[in-house]
Each structure stands twice: as C-alpha cells, then as structure tokens.
Design an enzyme around this catalytic site. Structure first.
Site, PDB file in Angstrom:
ATOM      1  N   ILE A  94       0.633  -1.304  -0.270  1.00 54.53           N
ATOM      2  CA  ILE A  94      -0.014   0.210   0.003  1.00 54.53           C
ATOM      3  C   ILE A  94       0.887   1.414  -0.092  1.00 54.53           C
ATOM      4  O   ILE A  94       1.829   1.391   0.715  1.00 54.53           O
ATOM      5  CB  ILE A  94      -0.786   0.001   1.126  1.00 54.53           C
ATOM      6  CG1 ILE A  94      -1.763  -1.225   1.276  1.00 54.53           C
ATOM      7  CG2 ILE A  94      -1.800   1.248   1.177  1.00 54.53           C
ATOM      8  CD1 ILE A  94      -2.667  -1.280   2.522  1.00 54.53           C
ATOM      9  N   CYS A  95       0.584   2.327  -1.042  1.00 58.65           N
ATOM     10  CA  CYS A  95       1.070   3.411  -1.283  1.00 58.65           C
ATOM     11  C   CYS A  95       0.431   4.575  -0.560  1.00 58.65           C
ATOM     12  O   CYS A  95      -0.655   4.901  -1.143  1.00 58.65           O
ATOM     13  CB  CYS A  95       1.706   3.580  -2.385  1.00 58.65           C
ATOM     14  SG  CYS A  95       2.614   5.535  -2.460  1.00 58.65           S
ATOM     15  N   VAL A  96       0.694   5.054   0.770  1.00 57.23           N
ATOM     16  CA  VAL A  96      -0.179   6.213   1.264  1.00 57.23           C
ATOM     17  C   VAL A  96       0.598   7.145   2.071  1.00 57.23           C
ATOM     18  O   VAL A  96       1.699   6.365   2.593  1.00 57.23           O
ATOM     19  CB  VAL A  96      -1.496   5.663   2.128  1.00 57.23           C
ATOM     20  CG1 VAL A  96      -0.997   4.844   3.259  1.00 57.23           C
ATOM     21  CG2 VAL A  96      -2.323   6.879   2.476  1.00 57.23           C
TER      22      VAL A  96
END
Length: 233
Positions: A94-96
């Site tokens: 996940i990229c956040v």
C-alpha cells in the site's frame, strides 16, 4: 514473515498491546481487528468496501506489520485480498503518505486503518503503484470502476472473498455428513437398501434362500448330465 517482537523494547510492546486491545474492543466502523497473541507486531484486519465505491459489498483482508524501528518508523501495510486500486501494488503493498513521509509516532494504528479505508474512497493516481489503475482512473473512470468491481466480485465476496484466512466461527466451515459416524451407513454403497447390505430381515433372508436353492439346482443338473454321459460310454 519474521516477528519483530524480540526487536522492540518492552515499553513499546506494552503500548502496542494496549492500542491493539483497544482497537479489538472498539474497532473503527467497517473494520474488524484480528490480533495475534503470538505476534503483536503483525495485525490482521478486514475492511468492508465503502458504499458508493467499486469495492462496496466486498470484504478486504489486510495486515499491518510493525518493523523493528516502530514507532519511529511507520508500519507497512499490505492487502491480502486482491484489489484493483491505483495505490495498491501487485503484491498488495500500500502506498499512502501516512505510511511514508507524513508518519508521526503519535498518529497510532487507528489513524492508519482509517486512512487506508479513506484511500478506497479517494484514490490518489498521482502516486500510483498500479499504473494501469491510475491511468484508467484519470482517463476512463467507467472502465476503472468496471475492472475494480469485477475483482471485488471475484476475490472479496462470498466464498471467494476476503474473509478466507481470517479467523472464523467453526460453524461456518464444512459440516460432516449426516451418517459419517455410522459404520453401517458407510459400508453401504449408493443405492443399496439397508436390509440387502446387512443381509438380515425378511428381504435379506429371502435373497439368501433363493440363492442357495438356485445353487443346489445347478449342482444336481451337473450330476445328472454326468451320469447320462457315462451310460453312453
């Protein structure tokens, strides 16, 4: 995956245990928490797809992994359920921003979970890990939503959904066959009547008697034929 329990200071482990216990007792809306007593540094969760998105109706499994530098460094998040989303890589990473440059130790795990759920509502194509999903989101939302919905239906709903691998009630699993514990029922083949299979009762006796009578007749006929053949000689 290796546990980081031994790498974290006791005071950090106590804080993590306290926060995870609070999350399990009072989870954010639409999120279930499955803490592990054996490894508190890996938190498994299940997120309900938000209404009004292509993920609605699905349940998406996810895990947060706390590294040896937590809470100075952010946890790492991974979707275990396959999802078509710009900010989720092909391996589920996940990229956040909250898991990167915007991380602060005081934010806590609840804030991380809520941010990931919000990411399902408002994807960020500018920092896409899935470039195809990011491109479709910008250029053809209908196609993006169609693809995302298809994967949701395949992987996050029903028996194929995101709850596989998540602790479940034993009553939800496969049930034993009705006669599994009855040896007389197991011995019978399909379509065989109980009395015939067991060889008792009126039908069983009749069948046995008829069979014996038939065998006697055959033996007697063979003896008669043999005597006739000897006379001819």
């Amino acid at each position: 995956m290796n546990s980081n329990v031994e790498n974290l200071p006791p005071q950090v482990l106590r804080l993590v245990y306290k926060e995870v216990s609070a999350l399990a007792a009072d989870p954010p809306e639409g999120i279930k928490i499955y803490p592990s007593e054996e490894d508190i540094t890996e938190l498994h969760t299940a997120i309900e797809g938000p209404e009004g998105t292509p993920f609605a109706g699905g349940v998406f499994r996810m895990r947060l992994v706390l590294g040896k530098d937590f809470p100075a460094a952010p946890p790492k998040g991974y979707f275990l359920t396959k999802i078509f989303h710009p900010n989720v890589g092909h391996k589920g990473e996940i990229c956040v921003n909250v898991l990167k440059r915007d991380w602060r130790a005081e934010l806590g795990l609840r804030h991380v979970l809520l941010t990931i759920k919000c990411l399902m509502i408002h994807p960020n194509p500018e920092s896409a890990l899935n470039e195809e999903a990011g491109r479709l989101l910008l250029e053809d939302y209908t196609e993006y939503a169609s693809r995302a919905r298809l994967l949701t239906e395949i992987h996050a709903m029903g028996g194929h959904g995101g709850m596989s691998g998540v602790p479940q009630d034993p009553a939800d699993g496969p049930q034993p066959k009705k006669h599994a514990g009855d040896p007389t029922k197991r011995a019978m083949g399909p379509g065989v009547a109980p009395s015939a299979a067991l060889g008792n009762g009126a039908n069983g006796s009749s069948t046995t008697s008829s069979s014996s009578s038939s065998n006697s007749n055959v033996v007697g006929k063979k003896k008669t034929d043999k005597k006739r053949a000897l006379r001819r000689l």
